[in-house]
Design a protein around this motif. Structure first.
Motif, mmCIF file in Angstrom:
data_model
loop_
_atom_site.group_PDB
_atom_site.id
_atom_site.type_symbol
_atom_site.label_atom_id
_atom_site.label_comp_id
_atom_site.label_asym_id
_atom_site.label_seq_id
_atom_site.Cartn_x
_atom_site.Cartn_y
_atom_site.Cartn_z
ATOM 1 N N GLY A 122 -9.249 -16.684 -25.618
ATOM 2 C CA GLY A 122 -9.148 -15.281 -26.005
ATOM 3 C C GLY A 122 -9.932 -14.859 -27.227
ATOM 4 O O GLY A 122 -9.966 -13.682 -27.566
ATOM 5 N N SER A 125 -14.697 -12.986 -25.157
ATOM 6 C CA SER A 125 -14.408 -12.420 -23.829
ATOM 7 C C SER A 125 -15.116 -13.190 -22.727
ATOM 8 O O SER A 125 -14.771 -13.055 -21.556
ATOM 9 N N GLY A 150 -13.299 -11.392 -27.830
ATOM 10 C CA GLY A 150 -12.177 -11.312 -26.899
ATOM 11 C C GLY A 150 -11.056 -10.489 -27.505
ATOM 12 O O GLY A 150 -11.261 -9.708 -28.435
ATOM 13 N N ARG A 152 -8.237 -11.703 -29.070
ATOM 14 C CA ARG A 152 -7.491 -12.295 -30.182
ATOM 15 C C ARG A 152 -7.950 -11.856 -31.569
ATOM 16 O O ARG A 152 -7.105 -11.579 -32.418
#
Length: 195
Positions: A122, A125, A150, A152
């Motif tokens: 995460g 991406s 991503g 996170r």
């Protein structure tokens, strides 16, 4: 041996050299395309002295992880610098990091993770085959892989770029602190920005 030093005495103790430890080697490819054998565990010449000292890792990593989870800043060694780090998912901690360093908010921070599985989870991406090959060849170590961000990382860690800069530090203490904290650490160098 004792050596008179004015009115005081200097006592010197010489400890025996430690017994050699078994090392394995691994073949790596240099930038110029030649192969070189590198001992594992590899220790970068600039690595901080506590990075591979198992007697200090557990306690120090636990203290650092507790501080990170509480939104505090921590100073941790990497193979290139001491980093000043914050939880890369915590916007308040990241704001404190940027303020303490005097770092402009449009300058992204490297997000340090504990292992490749964590890097894939995460933080980016996408995880292309090229990232996998680079990670396998050069992590842990001073290679930063930049990928589309991503879900996170907090946007404050990205500096408005939409990308995340990921690294696995070659310091067991820092990797253990990351593992125990359960998050990535946004950690630019510990010095003030621009110095």
């Amino acid at each position: 041996p004792e050596k008179p030093l004015g009115s005081s005495t200097l006592r010197v103790s010489i400890a025996p050299a430690p017994a050699p430890t078994a090392q394995t080697t691994e073949t790596m490819i240099n930038r110029n395309g030649t192969s070189v054998r590198i001992p594992r565990p590899y220790r970068h010449p600039n690595a901080a002295s506590g990075c591979h000292d198992t007697s200090v890792i557990a306690h120090t990593a636990a203290v650092a992880a507790d501080a990170l989870r509480a939104g505090k800043l921590v100073a941790l060694p990497t193979e290139t610098v001491y980093g000043l780090g914050a939880d890369a998912t915590n916007p308040d901690a990241l704001a404190r990091l940027y303020a303490v360093k005097g770092r402009p908010t449009d300058h992204p921070s490297i997000v340090h993770v504990a292992d490749v599985a964590e890097a894939r989870a995460g933080w980016a991406s996408a995880w292309p085959e090229s990232a996998e090959r680079l990670a396998e060849a050069f992590w842990p170590g001073p290679l930063t892989i930049i990928l589309p961000a991503g879900v996170r990382p907090d946007p404050a860690a990205l500096g408005g770029t939409g990308t995340v800069a990921l690294r696995i530090p070659d310091c067991e203490l820092t990797r253990e602190a990351i593992r125990l904290s359960g998050t990535g650490i946004a950690a630019p160098s510990a010095n003030r920005f621009g110095r």
